[in-house]
Scaffold this active site. Structure first.
Site, mmCIF file in Angstrom:
data_model
loop_
_atom_site.group_PDB
_atom_site.id
_atom_site.type_symbol
_atom_site.label_atom_id
_atom_site.label_comp_id
_atom_site.label_asym_id
_atom_site.label_seq_id
_atom_site.Cartn_x
_atom_site.Cartn_y
_atom_site.Cartn_z
ATOM 1 N N GLU A 161 -14.260 -4.825 -0.237
ATOM 2 C CA GLU A 161 -14.695 -3.521 0.290
ATOM 3 C C GLU A 161 -15.489 -2.683 -0.717
ATOM 4 O O GLU A 161 -15.188 -1.506 -0.926
ATOM 5 C CB GLU A 161 -13.484 -2.753 0.810
ATOM 6 C CG GLU A 161 -12.781 -3.511 1.924
ATOM 7 C CD GLU A 161 -11.435 -2.911 2.337
ATOM 8 O OE1 GLU A 161 -11.092 -1.817 1.894
ATOM 9 O OE2 GLU A 161 -10.725 -3.562 3.127
ATOM 10 N N GLU A 267 -9.112 -11.212 8.250
ATOM 11 C CA GLU A 267 -7.970 -10.305 8.491
ATOM 12 C C GLU A 267 -7.873 -9.974 9.978
ATOM 13 O O GLU A 267 -7.699 -8.810 10.357
ATOM 14 C CB GLU A 267 -8.129 -9.018 7.675
ATOM 15 C CG GLU A 267 -8.283 -9.253 6.187
ATOM 16 C CD GLU A 267 -8.292 -7.961 5.367
ATOM 17 O OE1 GLU A 267 -8.005 -6.881 5.919
ATOM 18 O OE2 GLU A 267 -8.589 -8.050 4.160
HETATM 19 O O1 G3I Z 1 5.489 -0.872 -2.227
HETATM 20 C C1 G3I Z 1 5.688 0.414 -1.689
HETATM 21 C C2 G3I Z 1 7.168 0.693 -1.651
HETATM 22 O O2 G3I Z 1 7.646 0.752 -2.956
HETATM 23 C C3 G3I Z 1 7.399 2.016 -0.916
HETATM 24 O O3 G3I Z 1 8.767 2.222 -0.771
HETATM 25 C C4 G3I Z 1 6.760 1.955 0.477
HETATM 26 C C5 G3I Z 1 6.909 3.288 1.205
HETATM 27 O O4 G3I Z 1 5.872 3.462 2.159
HETATM 28 O O5 G3I Z 1 5.384 1.700 0.319
HETATM 29 C C6 G3I Z 1 5.135 0.456 -0.288
HETATM 30 O O6 G3I Z 1 3.752 0.277 -0.367
HETATM 31 C C7 G3I Z 1 3.060 0.048 0.833
HETATM 32 C C8 G3I Z 1 2.366 -1.307 0.727
HETATM 33 O O7 G3I Z 1 1.555 -1.537 1.850
HETATM 34 C C9 G3I Z 1 3.352 -2.461 0.602
HETATM 35 O O8 G3I Z 1 4.182 -2.515 1.685
HETATM 36 C C10 G3I Z 1 2.030 1.141 1.041
HETATM 37 O O9 G3I Z 1 2.696 2.363 1.315
HETATM 38 C C11 G3I Z 1 1.114 0.799 2.195
HETATM 39 O O10 G3I Z 1 0.052 1.743 2.268
HETATM 40 C C12 G3I Z 1 0.514 -0.584 1.971
HETATM 41 O O11 G3I Z 1 -0.322 -0.880 3.068
HETATM 42 C C13 G3I Z 1 -1.161 -2.000 2.905
HETATM 43 C C14 G3I Z 1 -2.622 -1.556 2.934
HETATM 44 O O12 G3I Z 1 -3.462 -2.708 2.839
HETATM 45 C C15 G3I Z 1 -2.975 -0.626 1.780
HETATM 46 O O13 G3I Z 1 -4.214 -0.076 2.035
HETATM 47 C C16 G3I Z 1 -0.911 -2.952 4.067
HETATM 48 O O14 G3I Z 1 0.404 -3.475 4.000
HETATM 49 C C17 G3I Z 1 -1.915 -4.103 4.033
HETATM 50 O O15 G3I Z 1 -1.827 -4.841 5.224
HETATM 51 C C18 G3I Z 1 -3.338 -3.536 3.945
HETATM 52 O O16 G3I Z 1 -4.221 -4.614 3.861
HETATM 53 C C19 G3I Z 1 -5.621 -4.290 3.778
HETATM 54 C C20 G3I Z 1 -6.294 -5.423 3.045
HETATM 55 O O17 G3I Z 1 -5.675 -5.633 1.808
HETATM 56 C C21 G3I Z 1 -7.779 -5.133 2.856
HETATM 57 N N1 G3I Z 1 -8.425 -4.841 4.123
HETATM 58 C C22 G3I Z 1 -7.781 -3.809 4.923
HETATM 59 C C23 G3I Z 1 -6.314 -4.150 5.147
HETATM 60 C C24 G3I Z 1 -5.683 -3.174 6.047
HETATM 61 O O18 G3I Z 1 -5.675 -1.888 5.452
#
Ligand code: G3I
Length: 352
Positions: A161, A267
């Site tokens: 991205e 994805e």
């Molecule tokens: O690890 C923390 C944890 O410690 C905490 O307790 C919890 C509370 O919300 O959050 C956890 O982190 C989260 C992380 O995923 C792991 O679960 C984040 O809040 C959350 O924002 C994060 O979301 C990920 C997102 O990328 C971040 O932008 C999604 O799971 C993941 O599917 C998503 O994947 C991205 C690709 O990498 C790139 N393209 C877009 C795609 C969708 O956004």
């Protein structure tokens, strides 16, 4: 005689109809049946984004992951915030376990992702250094990770991205501190760390935004002319059932292929409720979702087979889709429902 006539006139047609119906139901059951893996219906790999915690703690999740798919992308585990939470302190315990487990199940692993503007640790964000310092910090990150999994991870999303909707480069801290060459450098370093690995640029919106797509294709074609080792493009394909211009998607896939990049639909998910309205799941939307997936697959299969790197779904069950937590909306974008029952989109995929 009368008995025979009755047999041909009434009983046999009924029996025939009953056989036909059972046959149809059997067909339907076969397509949705979890006994036959989804990947076995496909000539290219069928991947899935895998959440490490669910993989360890949810036996049904784990079972579907290892039986239905033949490639895995770590959904978050390999992102800088998780894998290098402190400078030079790599969290190998979880990533090693993840890789070893999936390998033991004969799954390929696609590394995601080395360079991004999100999910970076605080120390990286606040890193103090001149351009050379930033470069060696990024090089070390890439060398360590790609080098460690040299024999087990044979493809990587190197940069994720880096482009905006208007085709310009995103103003992230890599661009700010290293300049636009951070992209080609990242690819060169990844290649040095593992010359065998296929290296990808991954982005969203390229399937529907020609401006962004053209800018990306142009940029990476130029880099390739300069000898930068870039093998493929990942079109994320976060789409929804209300986007009906399938010709546009087909054109996007054709364009990438015409430039001889490997193409990863990296994805995939298909939202049913993109506007986040009050929503009740219904059969028509499930069917539209299945039909849309079918058409995306058809278009994908129409590009040169040797460029078909594979299709990866961004999760297993609707319950765990990033869309629900990220946008805080009820949605059903994936192949399995909350109870891991296959949805029409899953069954339809087996007909391709
Ligand atoms: O690890 C923390 C944890 O410690 C905490 O307790 C919890 C509370 O919300 O959050 C956890 O982190 C989260 C992380 O995923 C792991 O679960 C984040 O809040 C959350 O924002 C994060 O979301 C990920 C997102 O990328 C971040 O932008 C999604 O799971 C993941 O599917 C998503 O994947 C991205 C690709 O990498 C790139 N393209 C877009 C795609 C969708 O956004």
């Amino acid at each position: 005689m009368r008995t025979l006539r009755r047999l041909f006139g009434t009983v046999l047609p009924f029996m025939f109809l009953a056989m036909l119906l059972t046959g149809c139901r059997k067909n339907q059951l076969d397509n949705c049946d979890l006994q036959t893996p989804l990947f076995s219906f496909s000539s290219f790999p069928i991947g899935v984004a895998v959440d490490d915690l669910l993989l360890q703690n949810d036996s049904m999740y784990q079972h579907i992951c290892v039986t239905q798919f033949n490639r895995a992308s770590p959904e978050n585990l390999f992102k800088p915030a998780f894998i290098q939470p402190e400078e030079n302190l790599f969290n190998w315990i979880e990533s090693d376990r993840f890789v070893e487990f999936l390998q033991s199940k004969q799954m390929r692993i696609h590394g995601h992702t080395l360079v991004w503007h999100q999910q970076n640790p605080a120390w990286m964000d606040q890193f103090q250094g001149d351009r050379t310092g930033w470069e060696s910090m990024l090089r070390n990150h890439i060398y360590q990770i790609v080098g460690r999994y040299r024999s087990s991870i044979l493809s990587w999303d190197v940069v994720n991205e880096a482009f905006m909707e208007d085709g310009s480069l995103r103003q992230n801290f890599w661009l700010q501190h290293i300049g636009p060459t951070y992209i080609e450098k990242a690819f060169r370093w990844a290649h040095e760390a593992n010359p065998e690995a296929k290296l990808f640029y991954n982005d969203y919106g390229m399937e529907t935004n020609p401006t962004k797509r053209n800018a990306v294709i142009q940029f990476f074609s130029n880099l390739r002319l300069k000898g930068v080792p870039i093998d493929g493009l990942g079109l994320q394909m976060h789409v929804d059932i209300h986007f009906t211009d399938m010709i546009m998607i087909e054109k996007a896939l054709q364009e990438v292929a015409a430039h001889h990049f490997l193409l990863h639909l990296s994805e995939v998910d298909i939202s049913l409720n993109p506007l986040g309205k009050d929503y009740t799941l219904n059969n028509k939307d499930l069917k539209d979702q299945a039909d849309m997936m079918y058409r995306i697959c058809k278009s994908y299969k129409s590009i040169q087979p040797n460029l078909q790197f594979g299709i990866t779904f961004w999760g297993i069950s609707d319950q765990h889709s990033w869309i629900r937590s990220y946008f805080n909306r009820l949605d059903y974008p994936l192949l399995f429902d909350e109870n891991y029952v296959p949805k029409p989109i899953y069954c339809q995929l087996k007909k391709i």
